[in-house]
Design a protein around this motif. Sequence first.
Motif, short mmCIF file in Angstrom:
data_model
loop_
_atom_site.label_atom_id
_atom_site.label_comp_id
_atom_site.label_asym_id
_atom_site.label_seq_id
_atom_site.Cartn_x
_atom_site.Cartn_y
_atom_site.Cartn_z
N ALA A 38 0.84 -1.21 0.00
CA ALA A 38 0.00 0.00 0.00
C ALA A 38 0.87 1.26 0.00
O ALA A 38 0.64 2.18 -0.79
CB ALA A 38 -0.93 -0.01 1.21
N VAL A 39 1.87 1.28 0.85
CA VAL A 39 2.75 2.45 0.93
C VAL A 39 3.49 2.66 -0.39
O VAL A 39 3.57 3.80 -0.89
CB VAL A 39 3.74 2.32 2.12
N SER A 40 4.00 1.58 -0.97
CA SER A 40 4.73 1.73 -2.24
C SER A 40 3.81 2.19 -3.36
O SER A 40 4.23 2.94 -4.25
CB SER A 40 5.46 0.44 -2.61
N GLY A 41 2.56 1.77 -3.34
CA GLY A 41 1.60 2.25 -4.34
C GLY A 41 1.37 3.75 -4.21
O GLY A 41 1.37 4.49 -5.19
N LEU A 42 1.18 4.20 -2.98
CA LEU A 42 1.00 5.63 -2.73
C LEU A 42 2.24 6.42 -3.15
O LEU A 42 2.13 7.45 -3.84
CB LEU A 42 0.70 5.87 -1.25
N VAL A 43 3.40 5.95 -2.75
CA VAL A 43 4.65 6.65 -3.07
C VAL A 43 4.88 6.68 -4.58
O VAL A 43 5.21 7.73 -5.15
CB VAL A 43 5.84 6.00 -2.34
N CYS A 44 4.70 5.55 -5.23
CA CYS A 44 4.93 5.48 -6.68
C CYS A 44 4.02 6.45 -7.43
O CYS A 44 4.48 7.21 -8.29
CB CYS A 44 4.74 4.05 -7.17
N HIS A 45 2.74 6.44 -7.09
CA HIS A 45 1.80 7.35 -7.77
C HIS A 45 2.14 8.80 -7.45
O HIS A 45 2.04 9.67 -8.33
CB HIS A 45 0.36 7.03 -7.38
N GLY A 46 2.53 9.06 -6.20
CA GLY A 46 2.89 10.42 -5.83
C GLY A 46 4.12 10.91 -6.58
O GLY A 46 4.15 12.04 -7.07
N LEU A 47 5.13 10.06 -6.69
CA LEU A 47 6.35 10.45 -7.39
C LEU A 47 6.14 10.60 -8.90
O LEU A 47 6.69 11.51 -9.52
CB LEU A 47 7.47 9.43 -7.14
N LEU A 54 -1.14 10.93 -6.10
CA LEU A 54 -1.21 10.50 -4.71
C LEU A 54 -2.66 10.47 -4.23
O LEU A 54 -3.09 9.52 -3.57
CB LEU A 54 -0.37 11.42 -3.83
N GLY A 55 -3.42 11.49 -4.59
CA GLY A 55 -4.84 11.54 -4.21
C GLY A 55 -5.63 10.40 -4.82
O GLY A 55 -6.46 9.78 -4.15
N ARG A 56 -5.37 10.13 -6.11
CA ARG A 56 -6.07 9.01 -6.77
C ARG A 56 -5.69 7.68 -6.13
O ARG A 56 -6.53 6.79 -5.98
CB ARG A 56 -5.77 9.00 -8.26
N SER A 57 -4.42 7.53 -5.76
CA SER A 57 -3.97 6.31 -5.13
C SER A 57 -4.62 6.13 -3.76
O SER A 57 -5.07 5.03 -3.41
CB SER A 57 -2.44 6.33 -5.00
N ALA A 58 -4.69 7.21 -2.98
CA ALA A 58 -5.34 7.15 -1.67
C ALA A 58 -6.83 6.83 -1.81
O ALA A 58 -7.38 6.03 -1.05
CB ALA A 58 -5.15 8.47 -0.93
N ALA A 59 -7.47 7.43 -2.81
CA ALA A 59 -8.89 7.11 -3.07
C ALA A 59 -9.04 5.65 -3.47
O ALA A 59 -9.98 4.98 -3.04
CB ALA A 59 -9.45 8.03 -4.15
N GLY A 60 -8.12 5.15 -4.27
CA GLY A 60 -8.15 3.74 -4.67
C GLY A 60 -8.04 2.82 -3.47
O GLY A 60 -8.75 1.81 -3.37
N ALA A 61 -7.16 3.17 -2.53
CA ALA A 61 -7.02 2.37 -1.31
C ALA A 61 -8.33 2.38 -0.52
O ALA A 61 -8.78 1.33 -0.05
CB ALA A 61 -5.87 2.90 -0.46
#
Length: 167
Positions: A38-47, A54-61
């Motif tokens: 989960a953290v790597s997904g957030l970080v990857c999308h954010g970077l 990052l927002g879309r990744s957090a919403a996906g989670a």
Amino acid sequence: MTGFEMITISAAAALTLIACWTDIRRMEIPNGLTVPAAVSGLVCHGLMQGWEGLGRSAAGAAFGMAPLLILFLLRGIGGGDVKWFAAYGAWMGSVRALELAVWSILFAGGIALLLILLRAPGLRKGFGAIAWPWGKHPLEAGKGGAKFPFMLAVGPAFAALMWGGFG
């Protein structure tokens, strides 16, 4: 397909394979898999995509976790499954997380129906001879019913969605 889409799909496929392996073997999806995923997904999308990614990744989670949290509260699945869907959603986004949740629940219903059908008198004897590695055998299970790893449904649902190119 872009390079970033290949990264996200590869991460989701690896996450799915590892979770299937651990869930089928031990009826457990460890935090050591779900939290870093989960953290790597957030970080990857954010970077790669900035604050919007990052927002879309957090919403996906959140969207990945929400329907499974309901099943968890009803005692239909374990907490690892909920966290796994949050991690999956962090990588794949809201729509794909919800899509996989729906298809996984449908596949799980199919498995449950098969277990009920195997209790029929003509099939009962042959099915009773098959060892059941996840608790009470479906023929012995009473009120609580038989248990099976939810990843038995998620794995084929993921494969079907990959094969179909997602909705």
